[in-house]
Design a protein around this motif. Structure first.
Motif, PDB file in Angstrom:
ATOM      1  N   GLY B  48       0.835  -1.212   0.000  1.00 50.41           N
ATOM      2  CA  GLY B  48       0.000   0.000   0.000  1.00 50.41           C
ATOM      3  C   GLY B  48       0.864   1.255   0.000  1.00 50.41           C
ATOM      4  O   GLY B  48       0.673   2.157  -0.841  1.00 50.41           O
ATOM      5  N   SER B  49       1.834   1.324   0.897  1.00 48.83           N
ATOM      6  CA  SER B  49       2.655   2.543   0.973  1.00 48.83           C
ATOM      7  C   SER B  49       3.559   2.663  -0.247  1.00 48.83           C
ATOM      8  O   SER B  49       3.938   3.758  -0.654  1.00 48.83           O
ATOM      9  CB  SER B  49       3.481   2.549   2.269  1.00 48.83           C
ATOM     10  OG  SER B  49       4.341   1.436   2.313  1.00 48.83           O
ATOM     11  N   TYR B  51       2.642   1.955  -3.265  1.00 49.23           N
ATOM     12  CA  TYR B  51       1.807   2.632  -4.261  1.00 49.23           C
ATOM     13  C   TYR B  51       1.586   4.100  -3.898  1.00 49.23           C
ATOM     14  O   TYR B  51       1.542   4.961  -4.775  1.00 49.23           O
ATOM     15  CB  TYR B  51       0.467   1.917  -4.405  1.00 49.23           C
ATOM     16  CG  TYR B  51       0.491   0.851  -5.461  1.00 49.23           C
ATOM     17  CD1 TYR B  51       1.227  -0.321  -5.256  1.00 49.23           C
ATOM     18  CD2 TYR B  51      -0.172   1.015  -6.668  1.00 49.23           C
ATOM     19  CE1 TYR B  51       1.276  -1.300  -6.226  1.00 49.23           C
ATOM     20  CE2 TYR B  51      -0.118   0.043  -7.646  1.00 49.23           C
ATOM     21  CZ  TYR B  51       0.604  -1.109  -7.430  1.00 49.23           C
ATOM     22  OH  TYR B  51       0.669  -2.069  -8.396  1.00 49.23           O
ATOM     23  N   ALA B  52       1.422   4.361  -2.592  1.00 52.73           N
ATOM     24  CA  ALA B  52       1.179   5.739  -2.157  1.00 52.73           C
ATOM     25  C   ALA B  52       2.340   6.632  -2.587  1.00 52.73           C
ATOM     26  O   ALA B  52       2.148   7.798  -2.931  1.00 52.73           O
ATOM     27  CB  ALA B  52       0.994   5.784  -0.647  1.00 52.73           C
ATOM     28  N   ARG B  53       3.532   6.081  -2.593  1.00 48.61           N
ATOM     29  CA  ARG B  53       4.703   6.872  -2.984  1.00 48.61           C
ATOM     30  C   ARG B  53       4.571   7.417  -4.404  1.00 48.61           C
ATOM     31  O   ARG B  53       5.140   8.432  -4.741  1.00 48.61           O
ATOM     32  CB  ARG B  53       5.982   6.019  -2.895  1.00 48.61           C
ATOM     33  CG  ARG B  53       6.372   5.703  -1.473  1.00 48.61           C
ATOM     34  CD  ARG B  53       7.818   5.287  -1.395  1.00 48.61           C
ATOM     35  NE  ARG B  53       8.088   4.113  -2.246  1.00 48.61           N
ATOM     36  CZ  ARG B  53       9.268   3.539  -2.335  1.00 48.61           C
ATOM     37  NH1 ARG B  53      10.301   4.027  -1.678  1.00 48.61           N
ATOM     38  NH2 ARG B  53       9.440   2.489  -3.089  1.00 48.61           N
ATOM     39  N   ARG B  54       3.851   6.658  -5.254  1.00 48.46           N
ATOM     40  CA  ARG B  54       3.703   7.190  -6.620  1.00 48.46           C
ATOM     41  C   ARG B  54       2.311   7.755  -6.869  1.00 48.46           C
ATOM     42  O   ARG B  54       1.907   7.955  -8.006  1.00 48.46           O
ATOM     43  CB  ARG B  54       4.062   6.153  -7.672  1.00 48.46           C
ATOM     44  CG  ARG B  54       3.745   4.716  -7.311  1.00 48.46           C
ATOM     45  CD  ARG B  54       4.049   3.806  -8.448  1.00 48.46           C
ATOM     46  NE  ARG B  54       2.857   3.603  -9.257  1.00 48.46           N
ATOM     47  CZ  ARG B  54       2.728   2.628 -10.136  1.00 48.46           C
ATOM     48  NH1 ARG B  54       3.708   1.790 -10.336  1.00 48.46           N
ATOM     49  NH2 ARG B  54       1.619   2.480 -10.832  1.00 48.46           N
ATOM     50  N   GLY B  55       1.550   7.976  -5.805  1.00 43.48           N
ATOM     51  CA  GLY B  55       0.318   8.740  -5.977  1.00 43.48           C
ATOM     52  C   GLY B  55      -0.972   7.958  -5.903  1.00 43.48           C
ATOM     53  O   GLY B  55      -2.042   8.540  -6.003  1.00 43.48           O
ATOM     54  N   SER B  56      -0.885   6.633  -5.760  1.00 44.64           N
ATOM     55  CA  SER B  56      -2.113   5.862  -5.570  1.00 44.64           C
ATOM     56  C   SER B  56      -2.265   5.573  -4.084  1.00 44.64           C
ATOM     57  O   SER B  56      -1.571   4.719  -3.543  1.00 44.64           O
ATOM     58  CB  SER B  56      -2.060   4.534  -6.341  1.00 44.64           C
ATOM     59  OG  SER B  56      -2.414   4.719  -7.667  1.00 44.64           O
ATOM     60  N   MET B  57      -3.176   6.308  -3.439  1.00 39.55           N
ATOM     61  CA  MET B  57      -3.262   6.232  -1.982  1.00 39.55           C
ATOM     62  C   MET B  57      -4.106   5.036  -1.547  1.00 39.55           C
ATOM     63  O   MET B  57      -5.229   5.190  -1.047  1.00 39.55           O
ATOM     64  CB  MET B  57      -3.881   7.530  -1.444  1.00 39.55           C
ATOM     65  CG  MET B  57      -3.158   8.784  -1.878  1.00 39.55           C
ATOM     66  SD  MET B  57      -1.501   8.858  -1.173  1.00 39.55           S
ATOM     67  CE  MET B  57      -0.841  10.287  -2.040  1.00 39.55           C
ATOM     68  N   LEU B  58      -3.593   3.831  -1.756  1.00 39.48           N
ATOM     69  CA  LEU B  58      -4.344   2.635  -1.365  1.00 39.48           C
ATOM     70  C   LEU B  58      -4.502   2.612   0.152  1.00 39.48           C
ATOM     71  O   LEU B  58      -3.648   3.129   0.879  1.00 39.48           O
ATOM     72  CB  LEU B  58      -3.596   1.386  -1.828  1.00 39.48           C
ATOM     73  CG  LEU B  58      -3.322   1.308  -3.320  1.00 39.48           C
ATOM     74  CD1 LEU B  58      -2.710  -0.043  -3.677  1.00 39.48           C
ATOM     75  CD2 LEU B  58      -4.607   1.513  -4.115  1.00 39.48           C
TER      76      LEU B  58
END
Lengths: 833, 236
Positions: B48-49, B51-58
């Motif tokens: 999850g994090s 993906y969050a790093r590239r802008g997908s806030m799972l």
């Protein structure tokens, strides 16, 4: 108040044709000149397009031209339509008079198909009139130069407004419009619409909801000659059930032969394919009959459209892709196969025929089964009475708002309070709470989770000046790739290969696109209809579905449960009234009236406000059939909830099937006898409280909710449709939305995206609102008939049993079956002796 | 109407792998009782994090969800040895991003056990500051454990990496589930992480790995494990 006199070229042009401007065209012009926004409601053929553009054209014709060396002026008029094809069509239809009048006005389209170099050129040298779509508007206002690009904007013309406002695209457009108004406060907006039930809603929609602006003005053009609509009074036996209307094809073919150009409308793509095949099977005169639906390859669609325009087709079989006001050729007959499901839809489709207002349109309705006969009858009466049944407008969706918030930040840093005021000036968001808006902003920034672990990855961040700004340009790039609200089910290309060589050769042409969900249900070797051909499914390779020519002509048609659109509330009401009133049966074909009379003798026909529930045994099962007439979606939800309750009551339900008209449940126990003995009561079974805990418990596991969540996740930007540098398709979304849903539901069930999902599902796939109204309406009005055999009215739905797909939680049972086959294989025939 | 009645709830089944008996648990773990060993693969912690790093806030709950399932599994089987068969973290910095509660939960699970991190393609370097032993490959009780299946198909190899899933079509409906994939000689583990998808066992990536007539997919159902032969499976 009359408008200023038309400029000279206009007067000359009208005079040269022996025409005079119509009253509504001048009326609209006068109001526009007075600075007012207007809603023009007019039937097809009333000169709506010219009316909508007359204020722009006259203003542009009298504006001094740009002198060499002067800066280029921005867009003067923005036209937005729901269909790309419509924008292209308007470019042509508007270009002709402009050229004939010798006006120096530039008109261009900008759609997803517009090449990059042309878009760049449009940014530098904007045309006077830009024709585009809601998605392109979203992109334009998210660009850094948006304020400058739209600085000279005077008019916005919204075409087919009635069809835009009921969807998420409408929400996106409303937000875009609010942004344009913030650039140009005295912007005049002109809405063009077919007849709608509540014009006030659209009039509000066109202007800012700031408490200060009055509603837009309204101009109504009465319809011309009444359409001549008939129900096909078939000599053949009208089937009890089904959606094919195959029985009527010879009669439909005769009608095509008797007319110059016929448009045949159906509700689903599979019906279109089937109808096309059937017509060609009996096409003795080899009449040019074509097929048009949204899944076909674009090139093929364009070819059909061209042929239609040039008048070289005798008939075209189409789905809703042709619903809207595209103006082609002289259609002198519209045939609607299957019930139109809504009176407005019928009016719209019939409007396709005979584009000259003062001549009556001719239409034939071909009901596919007996209930549809009643529905067609009701639709005709509605069309004559002018009753309309466009779905009610719903509050703006939060996933769309999230997309817009990110887009706003891409354009320029925003102040949260200012953006809130702007957003709530858009009609769909007028009731949005400040707190909800903040949560959406928070969602865009970091996902908005209670566990605030993504602060350091924020996409937008509040800076010292109090404005939210984007943290990295790549997020703007991501936004641009993912803009829009149309989330399609994952589709695969259908590619032609040679039989049996699906995995080897890949040379053939692409025929179009087909839903992955359908392909899931077929195995290599199965046949189905697509693009007017019977095809054999060879297999799937990556994003392509390989097919070859099938040897036989009997295909397994893509099996949809029924019509794509559920029966509208208005028509349902009419059908109930018709059932209850024998005097109205005279208007029905004799075989249908006869059917109702026998039902009255053998069981009962419910009074208008009553809910009839019949119970009867059949085979070794016991059946319960109810007739709410609330549409398939509401009935499916009802079926799910009813079976849960019956389970608890010990009735042992085994399954259910739902149609637009009724629902049938079958069980191991005698429901009728249990009701007689008072072990169960129907009042308790149908109590409204099923919408409480039962609904919650079912929803949690429902695939419907997961599908809705996926759409919300894509629109809101939680997961990307496309990522820079990689084109992602539905099959390749790396993190499945189902997995995200499961995790979010168990850890943060009140997350804003879960709220958005539930709101969507309640009004959409589950139709909970409608179910709730029905349950409260029939309280104390359930009529139970305990029969010893099936009733005539029950026959149609009983014929549907077994055609329905197995739904819901039965997946483990299917796995167990598949496992069982392994055991049988291993044991040989030993077990059978 | 649909289900055959089963008299035993098969929440786990016994399978033979290169002559050795192992237990396949429906949660997605392999247990070797004789060696007191439990194996899970492809946890993809902190996906999850990542993906969050590239802008997908799972939703940032995947790590805790995965660890909670693993904790329950360990409580049930109480193994002395645990093997995490590679791709334990979704990326090289995943271990460093672990939040304190997750770190503590993991430490509690590791305490008193021999813990082996097998290197995976997502996490080729040992996870920093977590303890346990890091290996590229390990052999225990006649079985060999590595992240990516080897091409030469040695007997008794247990691998992960491919996230096997299988699909059946019945009565016009498709059912797709993660599965153990095995021909009795080698076995590929299902992915265990909360955000891990799957790759159909009919995909080209599996070509040459199995002796197809002997192939079985052990599907992780909602209620139990279902063993289904290759002939019943569908691609896609």
């Amino acid at each position: 108040m009359p408008p200023a006199p038309l400029p000279e070229p206009f007067l000359r042009w009208f005079a040269s044709r022996g025409w005079a401007p119509r009253a509504h065209q001048l009326d609209l012009l006068a109001r526009a000149q007075a600075g007012r926004s207007s809603l023009l409601i007019a039937p097809t053929g009333a000169g709506k397009t010219l009316a909508g553009f007359l204020p722009s054209l006259t203003e542009l014709a009298t504006t001094p031209k740009r002198r060499p060396g002067e800066a280029h002026r921005g867009i003067h008029t923005l036209y937005i339509s729901p269909l790309k094809a419509l924008a292209v069509d308007i470019e042509r239809n508007l270009g002709t008079p402009v050229a004939e009048m010798g006006l120096d006005i530039t008109i261009e389209t900008r759609t997803g198909d517009t090449p990059v170099h042309k878009r760049q050129r449009q940014k530098l040298k904007p045309p006077d009139i830009l024709l585009t779509t809601p998605e392109q508007l979203a992109l334009l206002i998210a660009a850094g130069d948006a304020r400058r690009f739209f600085a000279d904007l005077r008019f916005v013309v919204l075409d087919e407004l009635h069809s835009l406002v009921t969807s998420k695209r409408g929400h996106l457009l409303a937000l875009g419009l609010a942004r344009l108004r913030s650039f140009v406060p005295d912007l005049r907006v002109i809405g063009l619409s077919a007849t709608v039930a509540q014009p006030e809603e659209l009039r509000r929609w066109l202007v800012a909801q700031d408490g200060a602006s009055p509603m837009a003005d309204q101009i109504v053009v009465e319809g011309g000659a009444k359409p001549i609509i008939q129900i096909l009074d078939s000599r053949e036996h009208v089937p009890w059930a089904g959606h094919s209307a195959r029985y009527a094809m010879p009669e439909v073919y005769d009608a095509i032969r008797r007319h110059q150009t016929t448009l045949l409308f159906v509700n689903t793509r599979s019906q279109a394919e089937m109808l096309f095949q059937e017509l060609w099977r009996i096409n003795e005169d080899s009449l040019p009959i074509a097929l048009h639906h949204g899944s076909l390859d674009v090139a093929q669609r364009r070819k059909v459209e061209k042929a239609m325009e040039s008048g070289s087709l005798r008939a075209i079989v189409a789905t809703s892709t042709l619903d809207l006001g595209i103006d082609w050729g002289d259609v002198d007959l519209v045939v609607h196969v299957g019930a139109p499901k809504g009176a407005s839809r019928l009016a719209q489709r019939i409007g396709r025929s005979n584009h000259r207002m003062d001549e009556p349109s001719e239409a034939i309705l071909v009901p596919a089964n007996r209930f549809e006969v009643m529905e067609c009858r009701a639709a005709i009466e509605a069309n004559y009475l002018g009753a309309q049944d466009t779905p009610p407008l719903v509050d703006g969706a939060l996933d769309v708002l999230a997309q817009h918030v990110l887009g706003s930040a891409c354009a320029e840093p925003f102040d949260e309070g200012e953006l809130y005021r702007e957003v709530t000036s858009a009609a769909p968001y007028a009731r949005l709470a400040r707190e909800t808006f903040s949560r959406v902003v928070d969602f865009v920034a970091t996902g908005g989770y209670a566990l605030r672990s993504y602060e350091r990855y924020a996409k937008i961040r509040k800076t010292k000046d109090g404005r939210w700004r984007i943290t990295h340009p790549r997020f703007a790039q991501q936004y641009r790739l993912n803009v829009g609200t149309i989330v399609e089910a994952p589709y695969l290309n259908v590619r032609y290969v040679r039989a049996g060589r699906g995995s080897v050769s890949r040379g053939g042409p692409v025929l179009g696109k087909i839903e992955e969900g359908f392909l899931e249900t077929i195995a290599p070797g199965d046949t189905f209809m697509f693009a007017g051909k019977v095809l054999r499914f060879e297999g799937i390779r990556e994003n392509e579905c390989f097919v070859s020519n099938a040897a036989d002509q009997d295909a397994r048609v893509p099996s949809y449960a029924g019509g794509k659109f559920p029966l509208s509330t208005y028509l349902a009401d009419q059908v109930r009234a018709m059932l209850a009133d024998p005097a109205r049966w005279q208007a029905l074909p004799e075989q249908v009236a006869d059917w109702l009379r026998i039902q009255r003798d053998k069981s009962v026909l419910p009074a208008k406000g009553d809910l009839l529930v019949e119970t009867f045994p059949r085979g070794n099962r016991f059946y319960m059939v109810a007739y709410p007439f609330e549409g398939r979606l509401a009935h499916q939800t009802l079926g799910m909830l009813l079976t849960r309750r019956m389970e608890r009551a010990g009735v042992q339900p085994l399954g259910f099937v739902a149609t637009d008209y009724s629902i049938a449940v079958w069980a191991l126990e005698d429901i009728g006898a249990m009701a007689r003995r008072g072990v169960v009561t129907l009042a308790a079974l149908f109590d409204e409280d099923m919408l409480g805990d039962d609904l919650e418990a079912w929803l949690a596991e429902s695939w419907l909710l997961k599908r809705t969540f996926r759409n919300c996740a894509l629109i809101s930007g939680l997961i990307e449709k496309r990522h820079p540098g990689q084109e992602k398709t539905g099959r390749q979304v790396t993190v499945s939305a189902d997995l995200i849903y499961d995790v979010l539901r168990s850890h943060e069930p009140d997350h804003i995206l879960m709220q958005a999902t539930r709101a969507d599902a309640a009004s959409g796939l589950l139709d909970i609102g409608r179910l709730g109204e029905m349950l409260s309406r029939v309280r104390g009005r359930i009529v139970h008939k305990d029969l010893d055999r099936i009733s005539p009215l029950a026959v149609p739905i009983m014929l549907e049993i077994g055609k329905e797909r197995v739904e819901g939680g039965a997946s483990d049972a299917l796995l167990a079956e598949a496992e069982g086959d392994l055991v049988e294989e291993a044991m040989g025939n030993a077990g059978q002796d | 109407m649909l289900a055959r009645t089963e008299d035993t709830r098969r929440t786990s089944i016994t399978a033979r792998l290169a002559g050795r008996e192992v237990i396949l648990d429906m949660v997605g773990a392999l247990v070797d009782p004789e060696a007191s060993m439990l194996v899970v693969s492809d946890l993809h912690l902190e996906k999850g994090s990542s993906y969050a790093r590239r802008g997908s806030m799972l939703p940032p709950y995947d790590t805790m969800a995965t660890l909670a399932r693993l904790g329950a599994l360990l409580a049930r089987h109480d193994p002395a040895i645990v093997i995490s068969l590679g791709d334990s973290f979704h990326d090289g910095e995943g271990a460093a991003r672990l939040a304190e509660p997750a770190r503590a939960a993991l430490a509690a699970m590791m305490a008193g056990r021999q813990w082996l991190w097998v290197a995976g393609n997502h996490d080729p370097e040992p996870p920093s500051g977590l303890g346990g032993d890091c290996v590229a490959e390990v052999a225990v009780g006649g079985l060999r454990f590595r992240h990516e299946p080897s091409k030469d198909g040695r007997d008794g190899e247990v691998a992960g990496h491919l996230h096997p899933g299988a699909r059946i079509v019945r009565r016009g409906r498709a059912v797709r589930r993660a599965c153990f994939a095995s021909d009795g000689r080698r076995l590929i583990m299902p992915a265990f992480g909360a955000y891990t998808g799957m790759l159909n066992v009919m995909d080209r990536a599996y070509r040459g790995l199995f002796d197809w007539p002997e192939f079985r997919a052990h599907l992780l159902g909602r209620e139990r494990i279902y063993t289904i032969a290759g002939a019943q499976l569908r691609p896609g």
